[in-house]
Write a protein that holds these residues in place. Structure first.
Motif, short mmCIF file in Angstrom:
data_model
loop_
_atom_site.label_atom_id
_atom_site.label_comp_id
_atom_site.label_asym_id
_atom_site.label_seq_id
_atom_site.Cartn_x
_atom_site.Cartn_y
_atom_site.Cartn_z
N PHE A 167 0.84 -1.21 0.00
CA PHE A 167 0.00 0.00 0.00
C PHE A 167 0.87 1.25 0.00
N ILE A 168 1.87 1.28 0.87
CA ILE A 168 2.76 2.44 0.95
C ILE A 168 3.51 2.66 -0.36
N ASN A 169 3.93 1.55 -0.97
CA ASN A 169 4.73 1.63 -2.21
C ASN A 169 3.89 1.87 -3.46
N GLY A 170 2.56 1.89 -3.30
CA GLY A 170 1.70 2.03 -4.48
C GLY A 170 1.70 0.80 -5.36
N GLU A 171 1.87 -0.38 -4.73
CA GLU A 171 1.97 -1.64 -5.47
C GLU A 171 0.87 -2.62 -5.07
N ALA A 172 -0.31 -2.11 -4.82
CA ALA A 172 -1.43 -2.98 -4.41
C ALA A 172 -1.71 -4.03 -5.49
N LEU A 173 -2.07 -5.22 -5.03
CA LEU A 173 -2.38 -6.31 -5.96
C LEU A 173 -3.63 -5.99 -6.77
N GLU A 174 -3.63 -6.44 -8.01
CA GLU A 174 -4.83 -6.30 -8.83
C GLU A 174 -5.84 -7.37 -8.40
N ARG A 175 -7.08 -6.93 -8.17
CA ARG A 175 -8.11 -7.85 -7.73
C ARG A 175 -9.38 -7.66 -8.54
N ASP A 176 -10.07 -8.76 -8.80
CA ASP A 176 -11.39 -8.71 -9.41
C ASP A 176 -12.39 -8.82 -8.26
N PHE A 177 -12.85 -7.68 -7.75
CA PHE A 177 -13.68 -7.68 -6.55
C PHE A 177 -15.02 -8.38 -6.77
N MET A 178 -15.60 -8.24 -7.94
CA MET A 178 -16.87 -8.93 -8.18
C MET A 178 -16.67 -10.44 -8.24
N ALA A 179 -15.53 -10.87 -8.75
CA ALA A 179 -15.24 -12.31 -8.73
C ALA A 179 -15.08 -12.77 -7.28
N GLN A 180 -14.46 -11.94 -6.44
CA GLN A 180 -14.32 -12.29 -5.03
C GLN A 180 -15.66 -12.34 -4.32
N VAL A 181 -16.56 -11.45 -4.71
CA VAL A 181 -17.92 -11.48 -4.15
C VAL A 181 -18.57 -12.82 -4.45
N ARG A 182 -18.46 -13.27 -5.67
CA ARG A 182 -19.06 -14.55 -6.05
C ARG A 182 -18.38 -15.72 -5.34
#
Length: 253
Positions: A61-76
Motif C-alpha cells: 500500500f505504501i509503495n503504491g503496489e497494491a495487488l490487482e483484484r477482481d472484486f466482483m469475482a471475489q464477491v461470487r
C-alpha cells in the motif's frame, strides 16, 4: 554481433510479451494472494504468518503496489462462505480503511470500527465470532495518529451519546503521566501517548474480558496485537513488544 545471438535476443523478448505475469504468491501456502482464502488456506496459516501478511500488504500500500483484484469475482467466490485471516478493531476514522491500508480483498479480514477503537460487550462478542467460530488467527487493535476521538476525550468533550463513547478512553488518559505540557488536544505528544496507551489497554482488555479469546491465545491458535496507523504516511507499526501470545500469557499467569 552474430546472427544467432540476435535471433536469441529477439526470441527472449517476444517470449516475455506472451507469458502472463505470475500472480503474487503467499510463500507459506503457495496460494494466489489476490484470491479469497478458503478453509484449507486459512487453516494452513499460523498467527505469526498472518501478521507478516498484514505487514506485507501495508508495505505494498505504501509503495503504491497494491495487488490487482477482481472484486466482483471475489464477491461470487465468497458468497457461500468466508475464511478471513484476521479481525481488525479500528477507529471509525475515514482515513484508515482496513482493507485498503493492508492491501486485502473481499473475505480477507473482519472489520470492527468504533470511535476510539475500544471494546464493549457487542464488539467483544463480534471478535469471539471472528476467531472462535470463523477461524481468524489474529486480532489487531488498530489506533491511528491525529485521532479525533482521542483528542475529544483529552478535551473532555460532551455532546449527546458521544459523551459516553469518549468516556471509554478515560483509562488511557489517566494512565499517561510522563508527558510534559497541557493534558489537552493542543499537546501533540500527550495525544500521541494517549492513543498508544489506549491501544495497549484495549489489547489487554480483549484477553482479560473474554475467556473464549483467552483460551484461543493459550492454545496457540490466536495472537492479539496492537498497531498504529500514521495518517501522514499510511504506515502501520505493530506493537510486537506488547502483543499477547501463548508464550506471554504463560509468563504472566
Amino acid at each position: 554481433m552474430q546472427l544467432s545471438t540476435l535471433r536469441y535476443l529477439l526470441f527472449a523478448f517476444l517470449f516475455t510479451l506472451y507469458v502472463p505475469v505470475a500472480a503474487a504468491q503467499d510463500p507459506a501456502t503457495a496460494r494466489d494472494l489476490a484470491a479469497p482464502l478458503t478453509a484449507e488456506t486459512q487453516a494452513a496459516l499460523s498467527p505469526t504468518e498472518v501478521i507478516q501478511l498484514l505487514k506485507d500488504g501495508n508495505q505494498r500500500f505504501i509503495n503504491g503496489e497494491a495487488l490487482e483484484r477482481d472484486f466482483m469475482a471475489q464477491v461470487r467466490q465468497t458468497a457461500e462462505g468466508q475464511y478471513p485471516m484476521a479481525a481488525i478493531l479500528g477507529c471509525i476514522d475515514s482515513r484508515v480503511p482496513h482493507e485498503i491500508v493492508f492491501d486485502k480483498g473481499v473475505g480477507d479480514v473482519f472489520s470492527a470500527r468504533v470511535a476510539g477503537n475500544f471494546i464493549n460487550t457487542d464488539i467483544l462478542g463480534s471478535l469471539e465470532f471472528a476467531t472462535a467460530i470463523a477461524g481468524s488467527k489474529v486480532i489487531v487493535v488498530l489506533g491511528h495518529t491525529e485521532c479525533g476521538a482521542v483528542k475529544g476525550a483529552c478535551d473532555q468533550v460532551e455532546m449527546g451519546n458521544l459523551t459516553a463513547t469518549l468516556a471509554n478512553l478515560a483509562p488511557a488518559i489517566y494512565s499517561v503521566e510522563d508527558v510534559d505540557g497541557p493534558r489537552t488536544s493542543k499537546n501533540k505528544d500527550f495525544v500521541r501517548a494517549v492513543a498508544h496507551e489506549n491501544v495497549n489497554i484495549t489489547v489487554q482488555n480483549i484477553v482479560d474480558r473474554s475467556p473464549v479469546i483467552r483460551g484461543l491465545v493459550r492454545d496457540g491458535k490466536l495472537i492479539v496485537i496492537g498497531a498504529m496507523h500514521d495518517v501522514y504516511t499510511g504506515k502501520v507499526t505493530f506493537f510486537e513488544d506488547r502483543m499477547i501470545t501463548a508464550e506471554t500469557l504463560s509468563q504472566n499467569s
